[in-house]
Design an enzyme around this catalytic site. Structure first.
Site, mmCIF file in Angstrom:
data_model
loop_
_atom_site.group_PDB
_atom_site.id
_atom_site.type_symbol
_atom_site.label_atom_id
_atom_site.label_comp_id
_atom_site.label_asym_id
_atom_site.label_seq_id
_atom_site.Cartn_x
_atom_site.Cartn_y
_atom_site.Cartn_z
ATOM 1 N N ALA A 51 61.497 -92.744 60.625
ATOM 2 C CA ALA A 51 60.138 -93.247 60.406
ATOM 3 C C ALA A 51 59.087 -92.271 60.902
ATOM 4 C CB ALA A 51 59.976 -94.595 61.114
ATOM 5 N N ASP A 82 31.682 -60.772 37.263
ATOM 6 C CA ASP A 82 31.153 -59.867 36.244
ATOM 7 C C ASP A 82 30.155 -60.630 35.380
ATOM 8 O OD1 ASP A 82 32.707 -57.537 36.846
ATOM 9 O OD2 ASP A 82 34.439 -58.560 35.992
ATOM 10 N N ASN A 128 53.138 -94.109 59.976
ATOM 11 C CA ASN A 128 54.296 -93.891 60.845
ATOM 12 C C ASN A 128 53.949 -94.136 62.303
ATOM 13 O OD1 ASN A 128 55.627 -93.178 58.542
ATOM 14 N ND2 ASN A 128 55.914 -91.027 59.064
#
Length: 909
Positions: free
Chosen positions: A286, A332, A718
């Site tokens: 986890a 450019d 988590n």
């Protein structure tokens, strides 16, 4: 089937012998013959490493340390006789592995699809006409045209060359340019580097031009024979991948320490040792976001594919990461800020300025019966000379039947060819009447090119050049280029058919007329000529020239560019224009685009005189650079980077490669760009449009934002699980979550909701905020604090709910805690769709995958609670209606907490 090699080495044979051996001619193959040979010989490509097979991806997933831990848990459960637990853990392993394999496979396929799009285009003669075809379609016997900046597409025996120089270091290891010629060589055993009449696949054309016949393609080329070396090269992980890998290692060590703490506390409470072991493994799983690398790779790959839909081809994943931090875009002008549709708008001859004639006076694209017998001779002979010189001193390739639709060439030169064609001067006929003998190609230092042509002796096709002596009339040299480069080498001027001295007053008048054309936004070319008595060019050919006149060309500004420049300013990005045009032309274009021109305009002359230290102090105020060379771009990039800028630089020429490599992001032009520029760049614009760069920057910011959202969601969720497991023993509670419940939550967290967050559309303010600091770590202190408090809130709410029911001896306390924690993570995912904007200001339909994944997760969680056989597996008890409503209410606290935090952030800013 390929033509067998001749009895002698290719370099020992005359060109006509080789053409006969290959069944070809200087006019090339027919298209039908080429297609038949392609089917027999195969594609002109090196063999590529195949994407990993599915079984290898499965093996990689199974051999991951965390999966091995889970498989160990299965063996322990079987040893303890807990078959139900073993089957459930094994099922979760299978689901995790399937998800990982799916993500890896999709990312590999996405990157393979992008690699297939990097296909060079070559100019080849088919059916007696020059055509542009993919290099992969070349076959033996094809006639190929080579130009500066290209990669040689196959092994060639050269037929003719003009000052051709190749860089063969990739094949021979020799860094010095190799001068090529078409003559046969006598020695049969010459090393590769000394076979000067051959050009090898993969080498670079540094200078000049030429044509060659294909003698080998694909794996039969010299490069193909050593391609095994290329197949062994593996791509390095990107900086972000390295940073996240280091984070993963830190999380592994932290999770192991956490497991030790939880198991130790459990042993002090006399918990079951086998249960503690399984719980510890579950907590480790986890705590570690094992899905992170796959999600990162697929997010970058899918982001690259989205960029492709906007005409941006990502060649290196590092570009996707860096795009979000760009602070300066150096671009450019021609083709990027403008439409790359050059057309002649002004002419200056004999001291007179002529606007472009009305259409009624033109010959409507019909070629003259005799190339020089145009209507201009009587009206304005100097004008005919000017146009004729512009067409002959020109590298555009035309088919034999068209002078108005060139096959390939520089847009400026194409405009000259098309302008002359409107007066009946068609390039194919002019080239035949005035054959080119030699040339000094254009280069950025000289800013001019010169070609040498045989002067027709037939008076019917002579142009009205002033007559020279018979000795001098053998050939004529034609020069075109920037006036600053050409005027100093002119000593005479053509006025009313007579050659006159080029006095100081006349020089001053020419410069004034050039300045007037440049101030109106025209690009100005000067043209001159000189008689030459030899059939080759030397430095003397570019001295004492006769000045003919000026040609003014205009390229319309792309209509979307001014808005894109304004978007850059709002996003804290400074656009800088770098052009080879005259400073007055550059200033006019810059003002039309809305570029800031309050600071000075620096030219190539200025850059040559200024010290690097002084330049680094000035670059912050300079938005326009004019008359610069590709080498000057490198100085500009260095100076900007010394000031801490993250620089994106565009380029198309071979000499742009150093600046493209030096820039934080090198951007090659997909249409105008040379092969060398594309190889050196990190990304290519398939439409050469500046506005596309801005879109790419926005997409880069979106990808980076979404990865941060994904990380914030994953780690905070988590963290919620970890807080629950860590604090519960301190409250005297038994294990609050069983191993399978932890694995189930982890599967839901690392699954579709997390992946869907990586696919969020752009936030409304994404291009109205400054770029991220390049030094800011991905897991910044602010993000780390957010992860901690969201995880603590989530764990506290879930644990508080479970503790209250456990304290009252309610049997459903663990199921209620399990459900609140799972639903809290879903609320967390919804709130983290934006890091600043309120969830209620976002369109719920803009990310259907997230909504679908949340609905699916919710249904699965309800099934775990109420489906009998799932209850037995996950040790859950059915909740009453009131308890289920309480779960929804308590889990919404995390959602509201994140929303209040974002509101506070908006209010403070």
């Amino acid at each position: 089937m390929r033509n067998s090699p001749p009895d002698q080495p290719w370099h020992q044979l005359e060109a006509d012998v080789i053409l006969k051996h290959l069944g070809s001619s200087p006019q090339g193959l027919s298209d039908a013959e080429a297609q038949m040979r392609l089917s027999q010989q195969g594609s002109n490509q090196l063999l590529r490493t195949q994407p990993p097979q599915v079984w290898r991806l499965i093996l990689q997933q199974i051999m991951a340390p965390l999966v091995l831990l889970l498989l160990g848990a299965v063996l322990v459960s079987l040893a303890l006789g807990d078959f139900q637990e073993a089957v459930a853990i094994l099922l979760i392993v299978v689901l995790n592995t399937a998800l990982g394999v799916s993500q890896d496979y999709r990312s590999e396929k996405a990157m393979a699809a992008l690699r297939e799009l990097v296909t060079p285009v070559v100019t080849v003669r088919r059916d007696h006409q020059w055509q542009e075809r993919p290099a992969s379609e070349l076959v033996q016997g094809d006639i190929v045209h080579l130009e500066s900046g290209q990669f040689v597409p196959a092994d060639l025996r050269l037929l003719w060359v003009t000052h051709l120089q190749l860089q063969e270091a990739a094949l021979t290891g020799e860094a010095e340019p190799v001068h090529k010629h078409p003559r046969k060589l006598d020695r049969p055993d010459l090393p590769l580097g000394d076979r000067h009449n051959l050009a090898y696949s993969g080498t670079i054309v540094l200078y000049g031009s030429g044509e060659g016949v294909v003698i080998a393609t694909g794996m039969q080329t010299q490069l193909g024979q050593i391609s095994g070396l290329l197949q062994s090269i593996h791509s390095e992980p990107t900086p972000l991948q390295q940073q996240l890998a280091q984070l993963g290692q830190a999380l592994v060590l932290g999770s192991l320490a956490l497991v030790a703490v939880i198991v130790g506390l459990g042993m002090l409470r006399n918990e079951d040792l086998a249960l503690l072991f399984l719980t510890g493994i579950s907590i480790a799983v986890a705590a570690i976001p094992e899905g992170l690398p796959a999600v990162l790779t697929i997010a970058l790959a899918l982001g690259s594919q989205r960029l492709l839909s906007h005409q941006v081809l990502i060649r290196k994943l590092t570009a996707v990461e860096t795009l979000g931090t760009v602070t300066t875009i150096c671009t450019d002008k021609t083709g990027t800020l403008t439409e790359n549709r050059m057309r002649v708008t002004d002419l200056e001859v004999a001291g007179q300025h002529l606007g472009w004639p009305e259409a009624a006076t033109l010959s409507r694209g019909q070629p003259s019966a005799v190339p020089s017998a145009s209507m201009l001779r009587e009206q304005q002979p100097e004008l005919e000379l000017l146009l004729l010189a512009g067409v002959l001193c020109n590298d555009v390739l035309c088919s034999a039947t068209s002078g108005t639709d060139p096959v390939s060439g520089d847009p400026t030169e194409v405009a000259l060819v098309q302008a002359a064609a409107q007066f009946g001067l068609w390039k194919p006929q002019l080239d035949a009447a005035w054959p080119r003998l030699d040339q000094i190609p254009f280069d950025a230092q000289r800013r001019r090119m010169t070609t040498l042509h045989r002067y027709p002796l037939d008076p019917m096709i002579q142009a009205p050049f002033p007559q020279a002596s018979e000795a001098e009339a053998q050939a004529i040299a034609l020069t075109k280029g920037a006036l600053e480069s050409l005027l100093p080498i002119c000593s005479q001027i053509l006025l009313e058919g007579e050659i006159c001295p080029l006095t100081a007053d006349r020089r001053h008048g020419i410069v004034q007329r050039q300045n007037a054309m440049a101030q109106s936004g025209a690009r100005v070319l000067a043209i001159a000529f000189q008689w030459v008595s030899t059939d080759f060019l030397s430095a003397e050919a570019e001295q004492d020239l006769v000045y003919l006149g000026l040609v003014g060309l205009r390229d319309p500004i792309r209509p979307e560019v001014p808005r894109a420049i304004q978007t850059c300013r709002e996003a804290g990005i400074r656009p800088v224009m770098i052009t080879g045009d005259h400073p007055l032309t550059a200033l006019h274009i810059a003002r039309s685009l809305g570029l800031s021109v309050d600071g000075p305009i620096l030219t190539g002359v200025d850059l040559a005189q200024i010290s690097p230290q002084d330049l680094s102090t000035q670059v912050g105020q300079v938005s326009v650079y004019a008359r610069v060379t590709p080498e000057d771009k490198l100085k500009i990039v260095d100076a900007l980077q010394q000031q801490g800028q993250i620089v994106a630089m565009t380029g198309d020429g071979i000499n742009d490669a150093p600046a493209l490599k030096q820039a934080n992001i090198g951007i090659a032009m997909g249409i105008m760009g040379t092969d060398v520029a594309k190889e050196a760049a990190d990304m290519a614009l398939l439409n050469d449009n500046f506005a596309t760069i801005v879109i790419a920057v926005q997409e880069g910011r979106v990808i980076y934002d979404n990865l941060r959202k994904f990380m914030q969601y994953l780690l905070s969720s988590n963290a919620g699980e970890i807080w629950v497991m860590l604090l519960a023993p301190l409250l005297g509670m038994p294990l609050p979550l069983l191993p399978l419940q932890i694995l189930w939550i982890n599967l839901m967290t690392d699954g579709l909701p997390a992946l869907a967050l990586g696919l969020e559309p752009p936030e409304p303010e994404i291009m109205r905020r400054p770029p991220l600091a390049a030094t800011e770590p991905f897991l910044s202190p602010g993000l780390g604090v957010s992860i901690l408090w969201i995880g603590l809130l989530m764990g506290g709410v879930s644990l508080g709910a479970g503790y209250g029911f456990w304290h009252q001896d309610q049997q459903s306390w663990q199921t209620l805690l399990f459900t609140v924690l799972t639903l809290s993570q879903l609320g967390n995912a919804l709130a983290l769709r934006s890091q600043r904007a309120s969830f209620f200001s976002l369109d719920c339909r803009s990310n259907p995958l997230l909504l679908a994944s949340i609905v699916l997760t919710l249904l699965l969680q309800i099934a775990v609670i109420y489906v009998p056989f799932l209850q037995a597996i996950f040790s859950t008890t059915p909740l009453t209606g009131q308890e289920l409503l309480l779960c929804f209410g308590l889990s919404s606290i995390v959602f509201w907490g994140v929303e209040i935090s974002k509101w506070n952030q908006r209010w403070r800013s």
